[in-house]
Motif scaffolding. Structure first.
Motif, PDB file in Angstrom:
ATOM      1  N   SER A 117      -6.305 -10.440   1.829  1.00 54.82           N
ATOM      2  CA  SER A 117      -5.289  -9.557   2.422  1.00 54.82           C
ATOM      3  C   SER A 117      -5.492  -8.089   2.039  1.00 54.82           C
ATOM      4  O   SER A 117      -5.470  -7.214   2.914  1.00 54.82           O
ATOM      5  CB  SER A 117      -3.885 -10.027   2.030  1.00 54.82           C
ATOM      6  OG  SER A 117      -3.586 -11.262   2.638  1.00 54.82           O
ATOM      7  N   GLN A 158      -6.390  -5.061   4.642  1.00 53.54           N
ATOM      8  CA  GLN A 158      -5.612  -3.830   4.738  1.00 53.54           C
ATOM      9  C   GLN A 158      -6.503  -2.602   4.554  1.00 53.54           C
ATOM     10  O   GLN A 158      -6.344  -1.595   5.245  1.00 53.54           O
ATOM     11  CB  GLN A 158      -4.492  -3.836   3.699  1.00 53.54           C
ATOM     12  CG  GLN A 158      -3.379  -4.820   4.038  1.00 53.54           C
ATOM     13  CD  GLN A 158      -2.286  -4.856   2.976  1.00 53.54           C
ATOM     14  OE1 GLN A 158      -2.566  -4.783   1.785  1.00 53.54           O
ATOM     15  NE2 GLN A 158      -1.054  -4.968   3.408  1.00 53.54           N
ATOM     16  N   THR A 161      -8.386  -2.057   7.773  1.00 50.31           N
ATOM     17  CA  THR A 161      -7.567  -1.478   8.840  1.00 50.31           C
ATOM     18  C   THR A 161      -7.368   0.025   8.633  1.00 50.31           C
ATOM     19  O   THR A 161      -7.380   0.801   9.584  1.00 50.31           O
ATOM     20  CB  THR A 161      -6.188  -2.165   8.909  1.00 50.31           C
ATOM     21  OG1 THR A 161      -5.511  -2.015   7.660  1.00 50.31           O
ATOM     22  CG2 THR A 161      -6.337  -3.641   9.226  1.00 50.31           C
ATOM     23  N   GLN A 162      -7.206   0.413   7.378  1.00 50.89           N
ATOM     24  CA  GLN A 162      -7.055   1.841   7.080  1.00 50.89           C
ATOM     25  C   GLN A 162      -8.372   2.584   7.274  1.00 50.89           C
ATOM     26  O   GLN A 162      -8.402   3.688   7.821  1.00 50.89           O
ATOM     27  CB  GLN A 162      -6.551   2.025   5.648  1.00 50.89           C
ATOM     28  CG  GLN A 162      -5.121   1.518   5.439  1.00 50.89           C
ATOM     29  CD  GLN A 162      -4.718   1.480   3.981  1.00 50.89           C
ATOM     30  OE1 GLN A 162      -5.494   1.873   3.103  1.00 50.89           O
ATOM     31  NE2 GLN A 162      -3.509   1.001   3.706  1.00 50.89           N
ATOM     32  N   LEU A 219      -3.025  -9.613   9.241  1.00 48.16           N
ATOM     33  CA  LEU A 219      -3.006  -9.320   7.810  1.00 48.16           C
ATOM     34  C   LEU A 219      -2.854 -10.613   7.003  1.00 48.16           C
ATOM     35  O   LEU A 219      -3.823 -11.231   6.617  1.00 48.16           O
ATOM     36  CB  LEU A 219      -1.886  -8.327   7.469  1.00 48.16           C
ATOM     37  CG  LEU A 219      -2.116  -6.864   7.851  1.00 48.16           C
ATOM     38  CD1 LEU A 219      -0.864  -6.047   7.570  1.00 48.16           C
ATOM     39  CD2 LEU A 219      -3.304  -6.289   7.097  1.00 48.16           C
TER      40      LEU A 219
END
Length: 419
Positions: A60, A64, A67-68, A330
């Motif tokens: 996870s 994240q 994605t950033q 996520l």
């Protein structure tokens, strides 16, 4: 309702030993043998959940970070399977659905319309989810209970249909997997594999565990493959070298430990399965019954885990490039081993075919999760579900994976529009 909720709140690792012990006594086992089987299965489930939890703890944050890093800006947050469970258990139909499903199972066994004795009581929330969606849509509790019953019947038939493949590939005699998010996709995955057989070139490509290990030596071993895939995921997340290595080693641990946890569970299940066959042969000559179990017992396959790890960046990429998708994957990226069970089984462990089928599945799952986001958000708001900070809309990959409940929900929606 309070008593039922109290039992369910204990969790599957406590509920399953109770069920297995009681079932063992019904089958004529001594208490010591039944209790040992129940406890061993419970310990196996705890071990599986711990390892999958370990995977989630590392996957996870990496997701994240990805994605950033790649600027993924999607408005619906994947909050994981708990949102689906909350939607299900937040309705008043729960005790009625449990009763209906139990009675239906007995009737179907008695009339030879199923071979599956579904003891996966914890995951009855899958059937309740259909009812919750239909009840929310129609405002009718009766319609919700009927929808749940229809879902149960379909899933039991799919469990029977898919049982021979499950038993052969995973070495699980006398077991079927009436697990809605996974077995719903079995016919599609099997059909896709037949399509690949007809495509020149593709029908010649075969990468299973044995082939990979022969061709790549130590690199093809599950733990080393986990190390490589984990490190690759860390690199895509833009991690520093120390974090890349840490993620790689932990994914290697998942690949190494998870099959052993499944073996512990099977150590408890096999005596029950054997005694069930003897009991049925004595009481009902010629009657074949499979024990319906949680699909978690199939997540220990090295090919399933390998496919799941590869599908993490693929799923994130799909989320960005698919027109109309609004779900940011996520939390449920850690449940990808469940989703990859049938792409792997249908292809008999061919990783190449598994990834193609898995990609097509994830496209459908993302679109279904997007379509149900509005409903999921509204129902979750009416329950005690805690929204992540800043989240205005929620859904989950697990919600999108409930194919049979989704189809029944859309049929109900269609008839409501007409009438």
């Amino acid at each position: 309702m309070s008593v039922l909720q109290y039992i369910l709140d204990l969790g599957s690792s406590v509920v399953m030993p109770l069920i297995i012990t009681i079932l063992g006594l019904i089958l004529g086992q001594k208490f010591s043998k039944a209790f040992r089987s129940g406890m061993t299965i419970g310990i196996g489930f705890i071990g599986i959940n711990l390892v999958i939890g370990l995977m989630g703890d590392f996957v996870s944050p990496a997701a994240q970070a990805m994605t950033q890093r790649f600027g993924m800006n999607l408005s619906v947050i994947d909050v994981g399977w708990p949102v689906s469970a909350s939607i299900a258990f937040g309705t008043q139909i729960v005790p009625f659905v449990f009763l209906i499903c139990f009675v239906l199972n007995i009737i179907m066994l008695a009339t030879n319309t199923t071979k599956t004795l579904n003891i996966d009581i914890w995951n009855y929330w899958h059937f309740i989810l259909t009812g919750a969606l239909v009840q929310f849509l129609t405002g009718s509790m009766i319609a919700g209970v009927i929808a749940s019953g229809i879902t149960f019947i379909i899933i039991m038939k799919l469990a029977d249909y898919s049982a021979p493949r499950v038993q052969e590939y995973f070495g699980l005699p006398g077991v079927s997997l009436p697990h809605t998010e996974t077995v719903s996709w079995a016919p599609i995955c099997i059909l896709m594999d037949k399509v690949y057989d007809k495509i020149p070139g593709i029908n010649k490509i075969h990468f299973d565990g044995e082939t990979i290990q022969k061709r790549f030596g130590i690199i093809g071993e599950p733990m080393v493959l986990g190390l490589i895939l984990g490190a690759g995921l860390g690199a895509l997340a833009g991690y520093e070298p120390n974090k890349i290595i840490t993620l790689g080693v932990n994914m290697a641990a998942v690949m190494f430990i998870l099959p052993r946890m499944v073996r512990i569970l099977m150590e408890g299940l096999m005596p029950l399965s054997e005694d069930a066959k003897k009991f049925l042969a004595k009481k009902f000559p010629g009657k074949e019954v499979n024990i319906g179990m949680d699909a978690a017992i199939a997540t220990g396959s090295p090919m399933v885990i390998s496919a799941a790890l590869i599908m993490i960046p693929v799923t994130l990429l799909l989320a960005v490039i698919l027109p109309g998708n609004r779900v940011l994957p996520l939390v449920d990226l850690a449940t990808l081993p469940f989703f990859m069970i049938w792409p792997v089984v249908a292809s008999k462990g061919n990783l190449f075919r598994s990834l193609i089928t898995g990609t097509l599945m994830m496209i459908a799952i993302l679109y279904i999760a997007t379509n149900l986001a509005g409903t999921a958000t509204l129902i979750a708001q009416s329950t005690d579900f805690t929204f992540p900070a800043g989240a205005k809309a929620i859904s989950s990959l697990d919600t999108g994976a409930h194919l049979v409940p989704y189809i029944i929900y859309k049929i109900a929606e269609f008839f409501q529009m007409i009438f």
